[in-house]
Design a protein around this motif. Structure first.
Motif, PDB file in Angstrom:
ATOM      1  N   MET A   1       0.965  -1.017  -0.157  1.00  0.00           N
ATOM      2  CA  MET A   1       0.022   0.084   0.209  1.00  0.00           C
ATOM      3  C   MET A   1       1.010   0.963  -0.100  1.00  0.00           C
ATOM      4  O   MET A   1       2.035   1.207   0.440  1.00  0.00           O
ATOM      5  N   ASN A   2       1.004   1.897  -1.351  1.00  0.00           N
ATOM      6  CA  ASN A   2       1.502   3.368  -0.848  1.00  0.00           C
ATOM      7  C   ASN A   2       0.728   4.805   0.244  1.00  0.00           C
ATOM      8  O   ASN A   2      -0.261   4.302   0.591  1.00  0.00           O
ATOM      9  N   ARG A   3       1.317   5.242   0.628  1.00  0.00           N
ATOM     10  CA  ARG A   3       1.571   6.864   1.533  1.00  0.00           C
ATOM     11  C   ARG A   3      -0.289   7.207   0.868  1.00  0.00           C
ATOM     12  O   ARG A   3      -0.497   6.937   1.758  1.00  0.00           O
ATOM     13  N   HIS A   4      -0.138   7.548   0.055  1.00  0.00           N
ATOM     14  CA  HIS A   4      -1.244   8.180  -0.677  1.00  0.00           C
ATOM     15  C   HIS A   4      -2.799   7.376  -0.629  1.00  0.00           C
ATOM     16  O   HIS A   4      -3.849   7.819   0.313  1.00  0.00           O
ATOM     17  N   SER A   5      -2.686   6.260  -0.919  1.00  0.00           N
ATOM     18  CA  SER A   5      -3.572   5.138  -0.141  1.00  0.00           C
ATOM     19  C   SER A   5      -3.929   4.844   0.820  1.00  0.00           C
ATOM     20  O   SER A   5      -4.810   5.029   1.771  1.00  0.00           O
ATOM     21  N   PHE A   6      -2.449   4.698   1.932  1.00  0.00           N
ATOM     22  CA  PHE A   6      -2.981   5.125   3.509  1.00  0.00           C
ATOM     23  C   PHE A   6      -3.775   5.633   3.512  1.00  0.00           C
ATOM     24  O   PHE A   6      -4.205   5.879   4.920  1.00  0.00           O
ATOM     25  N   VAL A  10      -7.032   6.157   6.406  1.00  0.00           N
ATOM     26  CA  VAL A  10      -7.478   6.486   7.747  1.00  0.00           C
ATOM     27  C   VAL A  10      -7.924   7.879   8.165  1.00  0.00           C
ATOM     28  O   VAL A  10      -9.130   8.067   8.664  1.00  0.00           O
ATOM     29  N   GLN A  11      -7.853   8.413   6.579  1.00  0.00           N
ATOM     30  CA  GLN A  11      -9.436   9.628   6.083  1.00  0.00           C
ATOM     31  C   GLN A  11     -10.599   9.301   6.205  1.00  0.00           C
ATOM     32  O   GLN A  11     -11.300   9.533   7.388  1.00  0.00           O
ATOM     33  N   ARG A  12     -10.878   8.217   5.754  1.00  0.00           N
ATOM     34  CA  ARG A  12     -11.789   7.474   5.863  1.00  0.00           C
ATOM     35  C   ARG A  12     -12.302   6.989   7.089  1.00  0.00           C
ATOM     36  O   ARG A  12     -13.614   6.965   7.991  1.00  0.00           O
ATOM     37  N   THR A  13     -11.423   5.934   8.285  1.00  0.00           N
ATOM     38  CA  THR A  13     -12.007   5.819   8.732  1.00  0.00           C
ATOM     39  C   THR A  13     -11.772   6.489   9.906  1.00  0.00           C
ATOM     40  O   THR A  13     -12.592   6.196  10.806  1.00  0.00           O
ATOM     41  N   LEU A  14     -11.207   7.749   9.889  1.00  0.00           N
ATOM     42  CA  LEU A  14     -11.794   8.019  11.019  1.00  0.00           C
ATOM     43  C   LEU A  14     -12.501   9.471  11.274  1.00  0.00           C
ATOM     44  O   LEU A  14     -13.281   9.585  11.912  1.00  0.00           O
ATOM     45  N   LEU A  15     -13.184   9.800   9.464  1.00  0.00           N
ATOM     46  CA  LEU A  15     -14.320  10.010   9.159  1.00  0.00           C
ATOM     47  C   LEU A  15     -15.963   9.538   9.778  1.00  0.00           C
ATOM     48  O   LEU A  15     -16.861   9.363  10.031  1.00  0.00           O
ATOM     49  N   TRP A  19     -14.085  12.384  13.144  1.00  0.00           N
ATOM     50  CA  TRP A  19     -12.877  12.753  12.705  1.00  0.00           C
ATOM     51  C   TRP A  19     -12.366  13.282  11.398  1.00  0.00           C
ATOM     52  O   TRP A  19     -12.383  12.500  10.782  1.00  0.00           O
ATOM     53  N   ARG A  20     -12.403  14.667  12.003  1.00  0.00           N
ATOM     54  CA  ARG A  20     -12.308  14.871  10.284  1.00  0.00           C
ATOM     55  C   ARG A  20     -10.398  15.895  10.660  1.00  0.00           C
ATOM     56  O   ARG A  20     -10.202  16.674  11.508  1.00  0.00           O
ATOM     57  N   VAL A  21      -9.545  15.022   9.932  1.00  0.00           N
ATOM     58  CA  VAL A  21      -7.906  15.018  10.228  1.00  0.00           C
ATOM     59  C   VAL A  21      -7.293  16.037   8.756  1.00  0.00           C
ATOM     60  O   VAL A  21      -7.811  16.225   8.128  1.00  0.00           O
TER      61      VAL A  21
END
Length: 164
Positions: A1-6, A10-15, A19-21
């Protein structure tokens, strides 16, 4: 998994948990963009000199705003009766008028929800579960007035500065 996909994962999981980061760029020297400046020197630097400050949702007051324009008449609007003592202290120090109402698009009455431990979070609306404080709000019926009608019923000098 590349950095962008990771990062997207993480963003989708937090949302999904509410949570929004976001990444902040380092602040530039001088005045930061998109920052609300309430300090008196900055407010005066803008060049606007209101004759009347309209403070909607006064609570305990907006001291930096009042300090920036010490000669302005105050028109204070606050529906939560618990703040009336602090508002009386503000009006003991300078000229102004207090309206113990909520503002709306039409005059009438509405229920507000007052958070017992955090009355600054008072709202007409129910909180989303992600914004819940855990307290049961106290529901009160308050008078609602339009800002136009309040201003028309006073002799407050123009121009107006409005803080909502």
């Amino acid at each position: 998994m590349n950095r962008h996909s990771f990062e997207n994962l993480v963003q989708r999981t937090l949302l999904s948990w509410g949570w929004r980061v976001r990444r902040n760029a380092p602040a530039p020297k001088g005045w930061e963009p998109a920052h609300a400046y309430w300090n008196p020197p900055y407010l005066r630097r803008l060049g606007f000199r209101p004759a009347t400050l309209i403070d909607v949702g006064v609570a305990g007051g907006t001291p930096d705003l009042y300090s920036a324009f010490p000669d302005a008449h105050l028109l204070l609007v606050e529906p939560v009766a618990g703040f009336s003592g602090e508002i009386a202290q503000i009006l003991a120090r300078r000229p102004g008028v207090y309206f113990p109402v909520a503002l709306g698009s039409q005059p009438g009455a509405r229920e507000i929800r007052i958070e017992p431990r955090r009355p600054l979070l008072t709202s007409f609306y129910n909180r989303h579960e992600l914004e819940s404080t855990g307290d049961t709000p106290v529901i009160r019926t308050v008078a609602v007035e339009t800002l136009d009608r309040i201003v028309a019923g006073t002799s407050c000098p123009r121009p107006f500065g409005l803080k909502i």
